[in-house]
Design an enzyme around this catalytic site. Structure first.
Site, mmCIF file in Angstrom:
data_model
loop_
_atom_site.group_PDB
_atom_site.id
_atom_site.type_symbol
_atom_site.label_atom_id
_atom_site.label_comp_id
_atom_site.label_asym_id
_atom_site.label_seq_id
_atom_site.Cartn_x
_atom_site.Cartn_y
_atom_site.Cartn_z
ATOM 1 N N HIS A 98 8.183 -9.659 5.140
ATOM 2 C CA HIS A 98 8.168 -10.094 3.740
ATOM 3 C C HIS A 98 7.192 -9.244 2.910
ATOM 4 C CE1 HIS A 98 8.141 -13.244 0.471
ATOM 5 N NE2 HIS A 98 6.959 -12.685 0.262
ATOM 6 N N GLU A 99 5.963 -9.151 3.390
ATOM 7 C CA GLU A 99 4.966 -8.411 2.612
ATOM 8 C C GLU A 99 5.332 -6.937 2.517
ATOM 9 O OE1 GLU A 99 2.889 -9.855 0.770
ATOM 10 O OE2 GLU A 99 3.280 -11.829 1.623
ATOM 11 N N HIS A 126 7.584 -6.382 -0.386
ATOM 12 C CA HIS A 126 6.827 -6.141 -1.619
ATOM 13 C C HIS A 126 6.335 -4.693 -1.657
ATOM 14 C CE1 HIS A 126 6.615 -10.214 -3.169
ATOM 15 N NE2 HIS A 126 6.015 -10.687 -2.107
ATOM 16 N N HIS A 134 8.981 -2.317 -2.677
ATOM 17 C CA HIS A 134 9.201 -2.448 -4.124
ATOM 18 C C HIS A 134 8.164 -1.596 -4.875
ATOM 19 C CE1 HIS A 134 10.188 -5.697 -7.449
ATOM 20 N NE2 HIS A 134 10.695 -4.522 -7.731
HETATM 21 ZN ZN LIG Z 1 5.787 -12.684 -1.481
#
Ligand SMILES: [Zn+2]
Length: 719
Positions: free
Chosen positions: A481-482, A485, A488
């Site tokens: 998940h991290e 980011h 992104h």
């Molecule tokens: Zn998050």
């Protein structure tokens, strides 16, 4: 005003470490050169410099242009940004008493400094002049978005209001601040000062000895030695309920939680809620908006309360059916035990947990043996980034780090060029706040010629010295998940920092990170990293199938209580001033909550909202907080699940898919309409169906059951 100012305003020069860009690769901070005593002077100088830069924009004798006003504003505050990025990274992940003190001292000053820019009438006059002329200008899409965001941000703060209106907004803000503080104190008192007393040990049958001892101690502390007391927790459901065998005691604890602040006991927050709703509606009206949600959601993807409400209402039929189905299943379990009653909220988790334990007897320690931290990162996360996007990674040890447990990597792009720098800070420690997050030490910007320097911070419990560092499946998921980011941020391709990478709307920013969780259990990724730390064997399919099937269990409640809370938030935020003013008695507050929930059509007596209005701190305990924003968690999940479906439909983990996602979403930052961005990616509007399927709310219980018994992977990962 222009004629008098022909001389240029002098911009002071900064001193100390933060006065100039770092000379290290990627301009990454040189932690070996920074001392705690650098921060206050750097903040003070940074603010003074930006003040002078703003003054220079205002005093510029030339007529306002995009370049001399909007871009000049964007470029201002460089030193302040430099120190703030490092300082707030460290107060989060490696703080000290001194850093905490500095934080307390500097935060109000930073807020006031920000307001002095956003609410500066002369600056706004120039911004507005450029904005009003926008139709006549040729601009790139990114320029146009920067102009629009700058202008609308100032308008949102009150730049277009008359003096009298601005005074009223100030008065409302100050009143809101008082009333919401009062709410937060009362809600806290309702939780902390309302332990639930029980007369005998039999009432607490089923609890552990230590829980019972704690209950005895708490009762004694509260002047009732010999009795037992349980403290309330934040949410409607209470964590000890499932263990409690005595049904009357369960009901007593649950009811105390449910009615903690609605006047049945000492605390009553209902009139505060009515007041807050009225003030917010009035404030929104001063800005020409129909309701608080319309005002608060100006920069969100959903934008209009009706969009968020409609989205939630779409989920209701499947969710309500699931709630009824789960209740029937729990009633069967109760009957099988010889119980002669129907399930109520205080029984729910006791029976749901029993069924879950029987069906999915997951041994979490056994699962962990397949997840070794450096393999999770390098053979899992980095492997995924290689397959999807062509990235490669090189560990480096030459850069100073802020803690010896921080790992650094150079990230190389698909063409072999340097893309950025990645810091990985995995372990829990007392100097770190809880949770996991991503941010930048250096933002990507073509204007400044900077490449992203990104960090991921996690809180994985560190293994004892000399032992293999194993990771729970939850932390594996969080690592993916991290890094979503981080991607992104790495693929940011913007001119301006304020639109770069993850600088996106609150109801959008969690979407790319959530999508990347899908690859944690993608078979070809799993087989590359999830290997037993002793035997080297790949994790068995059945184990993963169990994890995924268990995640679909009890969603009628787990998901339902969140949807109901999100709906309550939006209903309170969507009141017109007249409607809000009409809710003028405690009874009308109750009635409004009841009616809102009933209209939704969920089984609210079996599954009450996660927070009732009377103790919904997220939305009522600060002037804005998460009000009109609690839905965001659900919204990004919809985008995420629909995107996973797109990847599955298009062949899964391929470079073509990765490059397409990068081109349409991950590289776009905040430069365009988010619906348009999603459509560019998926070729259609976002659809709630895949989310409902992922939660096990549609496509039936048969599917969910068979996934476990036959050991097959859930459909979404079957290929
Ligand atoms: Zn998050």
């Amino acid at each position: 005003m222009a004629e008098a100012n022909t001389e240029t305003t002098a911009i002071p020069a900064g001193t100390g470490y933060f006065a100039a860009d770092s000379t290290l690769p990627f301009k990454t901070p040189d932690f070996s050169q920074i001392s705690e005593e650098d921060y206050i002077p750097a903040f003070e100088q940074g603010m003074a410099i930006q003040k002078a830069e703003i003054a220079a924009i205002i005093d510029n004798p030339a007529p306002p242009t995009f370049e001399n006003t909007i871009v000049a504003l964007e470029k201002s505050g460089r030193m302040l940004g430099r120190v703030a990025r490092v300082f707030f990274a460290l107060t989060g992940s490696n703080t000290t008493d001194r850093l905490d003190d500095i934080n307390t001292e500097i935060s109000p000053k930073l807020t006031a400094h920000g307001d002095s820019i956003t609410l500066n009438p002369e600056l706004f006059a120039r911004v507005k002049a450029v904005y009003d002329n926008r139709a006549a200008m040729t601009m790139t899409r990114e320029d146009a978005k920067l102009l629009e965001d700058t202008y609308k941000g100032m308008v949102h703060a009150g730049a277009l209001l008359t003096e009298a209106q601005r005074e009223r907004v100030k008065a409302i803000n100050s009143e809101l601040s008082t009333v919401t503080t009062e709410f937060s104190q009362l809600a806290r008192a309702a939780m902390n000062d309302n332990p639930v007393f029980f007369d005998s040990r039999e009432d607490l049958a089923g609890l552990s000895d230590s829980d019972i001892q704690a209950a005895a101690d708490l009762a004694a502390e509260n002047g009732q030695p010999g009795k037992f007391a349980i403290a309330l927790q934040n949410t409607t459901q209470q964590p000890l309920l499932p263990s409690m065998e005595n049904r009357a005691a369960r009901e007593k604890l649950f009811m105390a939680s449910y009615h903690r602040a609605d006047g049945r006991m000492d605390v009553d927050t209902r009139m505060l809620i009515a007041k807050i709703a009225t003030l917010r509606a009035e404030k929104a009206a001063l800005f020409g908006e129909a309701d608080w949600a319309s005002y608060a959601m100006w920069d969100r993807m959903a934008e209009k309360p009706a969009t968020a409400l409609g989205f939630m209402e779409q989920m209701v039929p499947a969710l309500a059916a699931t709630q009824r189905r789960e209740a029937a299943m729990l009633n069967e379990a109760i009957a099988a035990e010889g119980g002669d009653y129907e399930v109520k909220p205080w029984d729910w988790y006791r029976y749901a947990n029993k069924i879950k334990a029987e069906r999915y007897d997951l041994d979490e320690d056994a699962v962990m043996e397949y997840f070794v931290l450096d393999k999770v990162l390098e053979d899992g996360v980095f492997h995924m980034a290689g397959k999807l996007y062509g990235l490669t990674f090189q560990r480096r040890t030459d850069l100073p780090v802020y803690h010896p447990d921080v790992w650094t990597y150079t990230v190389f792009d698909r063409d072999g060029s340097e893309l950025g720098l990645f810091y990985f800070d995995p372990f829990q420690r007392s100097s770190k706040r809880g949770g996991a997050w991503m941010s930048n030490f250096v933002d990507q910007s073509h204007l400044w010629g900077t490449k992203p320097v990104i960090y991921n911070v996690l809180n994985i419990p560190k293994a004892p010295e000399g032992e293999v560092q194993l990771v729970s499946f939850d932390w594996v998921n969080t690592t993916f998940h991290e890094f979503g980011h981080a991607l992104h941020g790495f693929f940011a391709n913007q001119k301006y920092e304020s639109l770069s990478g993850t600088a996106t709307a609150r109801d959008f920013v969690e979407y790319p990170s959530q999508v990347h969780e899908m690859w944690a259990t993608w078979p070809s990724v799993l087989s590359n990293y999830a290997k037993h730390y002793k035997t080297g064997e790949t994790i068995p399919d059945e184990m993963i199938a169990k994890i995924e099937a268990a995640a679909k269990f009890n969603q009628g409640y787990d998901f339902g209580e969140v949807v109901e809370a999100a709906l309550l938030d939006m209903k309170w935020s969507a009141l017109s001033p007249e409607e809000a003013a009409a809710i003028d008695t405690p009874e009308k507050v109750d009635a409004f909550e009841r009616r809102s929930l009933e209209e939704l059509g969920l089984e609210i007596d079996l599954v009450p909202p996660r927070y009732r209005s009377t103790y919904f701190n997220h939305i009522f305990s600060s002037p804005s907080g998460y009000s009109a924003g609690y839905y965001s968690y659900l919204w990004t999940e919809m985008l995420d699940r629909d995107s996973r479906q797109w990847f599955i439909d298009n062949g899964g983990l391929t470079r073509a898919n990765g490059d397409h996602y990068r081109a349409t979403v991950l590289s776009q930052g905040g430069t365009m309409d988010y619906f348009k961005m999603f459509e560019n990616f998926a070729g259609r509007k976002p659809d709630v169906t895949p989310m409902l399927a992922a939660r096990g709310l549609i496509a039936g219980e048969e599917a969910a059951d068979s996934e476990v018994s036959d050991g097959a992977l859930p459909a979404e990962n079957a290929q």
